[in-house]
Design a protein around this motif. Sequence first.
Motif, PDB file in Angstrom:
ATOM      1  N   THR A  61      -4.286  11.594   2.953  1.00 41.13           N
ATOM      2  CA  THR A  61      -5.769  11.100   3.337  1.00 41.13           C
ATOM      3  C   THR A  61      -6.304  11.836   4.471  1.00 41.13           C
ATOM      4  O   THR A  61      -6.981  12.767   5.077  1.00 41.13           O
ATOM      5  CB  THR A  61      -6.204   9.870   3.217  1.00 41.13           C
ATOM      6  OG1 THR A  61      -5.680   9.431   1.901  1.00 41.13           O
ATOM      7  CG2 THR A  61      -7.714   9.809   3.383  1.00 41.13           C
ATOM      8  N   ILE A 114     -10.047   6.406   4.622  1.00 41.09           N
ATOM      9  CA  ILE A 114      -8.735   5.614   4.477  1.00 41.09           C
ATOM     10  C   ILE A 114      -9.025   4.406   3.750  1.00 41.09           C
ATOM     11  O   ILE A 114      -8.557   3.891   2.715  1.00 41.09           O
ATOM     12  CB  ILE A 114      -7.888   5.372   5.669  1.00 41.09           C
ATOM     13  CG1 ILE A 114      -7.169   6.658   6.059  1.00 41.09           C
ATOM     14  CG2 ILE A 114      -6.705   4.334   5.242  1.00 41.09           C
ATOM     15  CD1 ILE A 114      -6.700   6.332   7.350  1.00 41.09           C
ATOM     16  N   GLU A 115     -10.049   3.671   4.286  1.00 42.35           N
ATOM     17  CA  GLU A 115     -10.602   2.487   3.681  1.00 42.35           C
ATOM     18  C   GLU A 115     -11.010   2.623   2.144  1.00 42.35           C
ATOM     19  O   GLU A 115     -10.669   2.016   1.173  1.00 42.35           O
ATOM     20  CB  GLU A 115     -11.604   1.835   4.279  1.00 42.35           C
ATOM     21  CG  GLU A 115     -11.237   1.041   5.458  1.00 42.35           C
ATOM     22  CD  GLU A 115     -11.979   0.755   6.364  1.00 42.35           C
ATOM     23  OE1 GLU A 115     -13.303   0.735   6.196  1.00 42.35           O
ATOM     24  OE2 GLU A 115     -11.570   0.385   7.668  1.00 42.35           O
ATOM     25  N   THR A 151       0.982  -1.252  -0.083  1.00 41.10           N
ATOM     26  CA  THR A 151      -0.019   0.042  -0.048  1.00 41.10           C
ATOM     27  C   THR A 151       0.753   1.189  -0.074  1.00 41.10           C
ATOM     28  O   THR A 151       2.112   1.348   0.316  1.00 41.10           O
ATOM     29  CB  THR A 151      -0.912   0.202   1.170  1.00 41.10           C
ATOM     30  OG1 THR A 151      -0.002  -0.091   2.396  1.00 41.10           O
ATOM     31  CG2 THR A 151      -1.988  -0.971   1.250  1.00 41.10           C
ATOM     32  N   VAL A 179      -1.998   7.257   2.356  1.00 43.25           N
ATOM     33  CA  VAL A 179      -2.604   7.064   3.679  1.00 43.25           C
ATOM     34  C   VAL A 179      -2.470   8.748   4.492  1.00 43.25           C
ATOM     35  O   VAL A 179      -3.699   9.009   4.940  1.00 43.25           O
ATOM     36  CB  VAL A 179      -2.149   6.152   4.488  1.00 43.25           C
ATOM     37  CG1 VAL A 179      -3.010   5.895   5.877  1.00 43.25           C
ATOM     38  CG2 VAL A 179      -2.417   4.706   3.826  1.00 43.25           C
ATOM     39  N   VAL A 207      -7.331   4.245  -0.031  1.00 42.98           N
ATOM     40  CA  VAL A 207      -5.711   3.550   0.264  1.00 42.98           C
ATOM     41  C   VAL A 207      -5.428   2.932  -1.184  1.00 42.98           C
ATOM     42  O   VAL A 207      -6.481   2.211  -1.657  1.00 42.98           O
ATOM     43  CB  VAL A 207      -5.749   2.654   1.225  1.00 42.98           C
ATOM     44  CG1 VAL A 207      -6.481   1.459   1.111  1.00 42.98           C
ATOM     45  CG2 VAL A 207      -4.223   2.203   1.768  1.00 42.98           C
TER      46      VAL A 207
END
Length: 465
Positions: free
Chosen positions: A89, A114-115, A81, A86, A118
Amino acid sequence: MSEGAAKKEEKPRKFQAIRGTRDLLPPETVLWNRVEQTAHEVFGTFGFGEIILPVIESTELFARAVGSDTDIVSKEMFSFTDPANVIRTLVQDALQAGPGVDMGNFEQTSQSSIEGKVQFISLRPEATASVCRAYIEHGMQQLPQPVKLYYRGPMFRRERPQKGRYRQFYQIGAEVLGGSDAPAIDAEVIEMVMTFFDRLELQGVQLDINSIGHSADNCRRGYVQKLKVALETVQDKLGPDSQRRIETNPLRVLDSKLESEQGIIATLPRIADHLCEECAAHYAAAKHQLEMRGVLYRENWRLVRGLDYYMRTTFEITAKGLGSQNAVCGGGRYDGLVELLGGPPTKGIGFAIGEDRLILSLQESGKAPAQQGRDVYIAWMGERAHATAIRAAKDLRKAGFSVELPPVEQKFGKALGQADKLGAKYALILGDNEVSEGLWTLKTLADGSQEKLTEPQLLDFLRKS
Ligand code: HAM
């Protein structure tokens, strides 16, 4: 304690390249450059232009294009990731929320955004998906069709390393996007890669071709259904990998190299007997087009390839001296792929050459230079000669010759020994006498012969040699 002091206390540690990756060193890199130069030349003569792509892409691009059930995507990708994304965000959330924000609420919104945001990124395991992404992103459907692109560079797959199989390996590939699906295009793409191999004098080249039918229409689906039924009847005689593939991807069973499965596979239904009329005609025409171009091929009904995007023509090329990893090029047609990635309906066909394997095969057949070599080693003695040597080196390099100019004075014998070790063709001997006479001594190291030459004569001599 300062950072510097802490560093000093660290024990020295040696590092090695990560498993499955390796350094490519001179003189081998001379061969890599020659191969890439030949690709530029040959592909250029077929009207292809180079595209330089990023090494990282969205994980989903490969999951969609190559297929989430394929070995490449399900087991072999290096994915991660993007932590910066992140953090960005979180910062954006904080800025939007402004002062006096209720922290409980803030944490909740951050979590959900984030979910959503990401980014999952992968080191590219192949480049066809990237070329299609770029074709769509840059509106290349507006250009005269088809668009013909080639690329080269590192790809990454977490495979078990062995000779000819690495985790970082290099491909030279080409793709034709847009225009028609005329079988002449399939044949010309194959002709181009065969011309390239021919130019490199690659030994033991064997081209295998097949047609795996149309993905959306009844022929491929009907065949896969029949194959599945046939496989289910022999299920208990197959190994665990093939048993699993009956469910996930029955075509891949045909790819199996397991000795114990070969007899069973020979009895399975063959796709050539199940192609619809259109696919059969396309395949026949592609073969005819290859014959018109004098390209020799072998039909191989088991050639299905390990990526989901293929349809109709598939091909693979093997070469000498590679052992079990002998596929030096793989490719095929993928007419639905651009559309699957959100672009307009677009035809597509291409291939990728495994450059590591190509180089291995060329080396095995003695096509590698033993040494990088130099044209001229300048053996200079004395301060005056040093100044002349510096000027001579500059002029010779400007004229395109490779020159080794030792940084400190050497004894005559040592200088000649060094020239020999470096594989120099000539030693240019510059001492006080040569400088004052304006006549330089050029020694041919292969036979020990010597010439006395003026400066302009030297350039002339080297150009003609
Ligand atoms: P592929 O068959 O997965 O096809 O790879 C093409 C070539 O890359 C193989 O034939 C092999 O020479 C080389 N290769 C693959 N994996 C490795 C490895 N781990 N180590 C060394 N060499 C390797 C593709 O990648 C498709 N994108 C080809 C294509 C382009 N189809 C249409 N357009």
